[in-house]
Design an enzyme around this catalytic site. Sequence first.
Site, mmCIF file in Angstrom:
data_model
loop_
_atom_site.group_PDB
_atom_site.id
_atom_site.type_symbol
_atom_site.label_atom_id
_atom_site.label_comp_id
_atom_site.label_asym_id
_atom_site.label_seq_id
_atom_site.Cartn_x
_atom_site.Cartn_y
_atom_site.Cartn_z
ATOM 1 N N PHE A 122 92.768 163.468 2.416
ATOM 2 C CA PHE A 122 94.170 164.214 2.631
ATOM 3 C C PHE A 122 94.405 164.666 1.403
ATOM 4 O O PHE A 122 95.042 164.098 0.332
ATOM 5 C CB PHE A 122 95.060 163.494 3.077
ATOM 6 C CG PHE A 122 96.372 164.391 3.767
ATOM 7 C CD1 PHE A 122 96.276 165.125 4.703
ATOM 8 C CD2 PHE A 122 97.542 164.366 2.631
ATOM 9 C CE1 PHE A 122 97.298 166.008 5.247
ATOM 10 C CE2 PHE A 122 98.508 165.090 3.185
ATOM 11 C CZ PHE A 122 98.544 165.944 4.355
ATOM 12 N N ASP A 207 93.043 163.034 -7.057
ATOM 13 C CA ASP A 207 94.222 163.203 -6.257
ATOM 14 C C ASP A 207 94.956 161.779 -6.454
ATOM 15 O O ASP A 207 94.669 160.905 -5.727
ATOM 16 C CB ASP A 207 93.913 163.690 -4.952
ATOM 17 C CG ASP A 207 95.363 163.671 -3.970
ATOM 18 O OD1 ASP A 207 96.295 163.211 -4.682
ATOM 19 O OD2 ASP A 207 95.201 164.567 -3.204
ATOM 20 N N LYS A 236 104.943 162.617 -5.069
ATOM 21 C CA LYS A 236 105.527 161.323 -4.465
ATOM 22 C C LYS A 236 106.364 160.672 -5.635
ATOM 23 O O LYS A 236 107.368 160.877 -5.904
ATOM 24 C CB LYS A 236 104.257 160.658 -3.983
ATOM 25 C CG LYS A 236 103.995 161.255 -2.622
ATOM 26 C CD LYS A 236 102.952 160.526 -1.801
ATOM 27 C CE LYS A 236 102.612 161.092 -0.647
ATOM 28 N NZ LYS A 236 103.584 161.232 0.469
#
Length: 390
Positions: A122, A207, A236
């Site tokens: 993702f 990532d 995040k």
Amino acid sequence: MSALFPTYARWNIKPEKGIGSKIIDVEGNEYLDFISGIAVCNLGHCHPKVTLALEKQLDKLWHVSNLFQIEGQESVAQLLVDHSVGDYVFFCNSGAEANEAAIKLARKSTGKHHIVSLLNSFHGRTLGSMAATGQDKIHKGFGPLLTEFTYIEMNHLAALEEAVTEKTAAIMVEVIQGEGGIRLMSKEYAKALQDVCEKYNCILIIDEVQTGIGRTGTAFAYEQFGLSPDMITLAKGLGNGFPVGALIGKEGLKDSFSPGSHGSTFGGNPLAMSVAEAVLTEIFKPELLESVQQKGEFLKNQLQQQLSSHKVIEEIRGKGLMVGVACQIDVAPIIEACREKGLLVLSAGPKVLRLLPPLIVTKSEIEKAVEIIADVFADIEQKQSMNVLK
């Protein structure tokens, strides 16, 4: 009637206040938060040093655009390169934007367009980052995607060797797949990944949107897999709840992101930088990172001890305070039952319970959370036994 697009399946909870590892809703109900905004509030809710940094900046300057030199960008960028293998930083507002920037930079710097990513990955929901995401459910309904992406199975060496060629610009991976089920890359696969990138002169993009900023017990998770990525994408935990993202890149990529090649109106604004600097100053302390490793092991050990008798549980996996409980059953009812008992957890796919407590969580809070989870599994198995007897 709501004026919001129905893009989220929202829970019937209205949080009003958060402090540390706890959330309190408008009705005064208290919850132990093992979601942390989906690995965002790594220092917990309303951390005093982060709050103070933002309050100070609120009275000074909010926004001027990147036409100006913004002092906070330099200090945050320096913290990121000092704790990574990178040399330069681009600031944006989210993980999807960071991944979009990485895709653009990989294509521009290499002159090639083919990118390999992993099944069950993702990377975001913009057209570029969605194309990099190896999940059909994310693609469905949006028509033709950005072309020249190949998806391969993680830890499958033959698939990696077959997919990467001289035409490959980059390989884009998570070393621990978050949305994909808390699946860890093997050390053997990580080495093969690095070797293939060197062989074909392609860019390695890691990532770290969910795994970075101390979540796994090191500044970045790639450190634990023996990798040296050309690019690292972040968001995040970088802002502890304030929107901020970043792309870190190595020296050789600098000239491909020259003036006018990429940009972000709000990226790296003074408010975001004040927060990010406070966050990184706290999280990159060796003693905090060491405590994350210790508490992560404690959490996994507690789960093993308390849940070992439950046949529906297949595996407990993860690193640091990013832990998954893989089950033979759908975890949606487990999540709901935990919520009713005052514990907030989420899924990582339909059959994996995902635990992402703040890095400042205490051992007593971990014990309480595991006790609730064990009670829920016991209740579910009891109900299953009763149904069999009927």
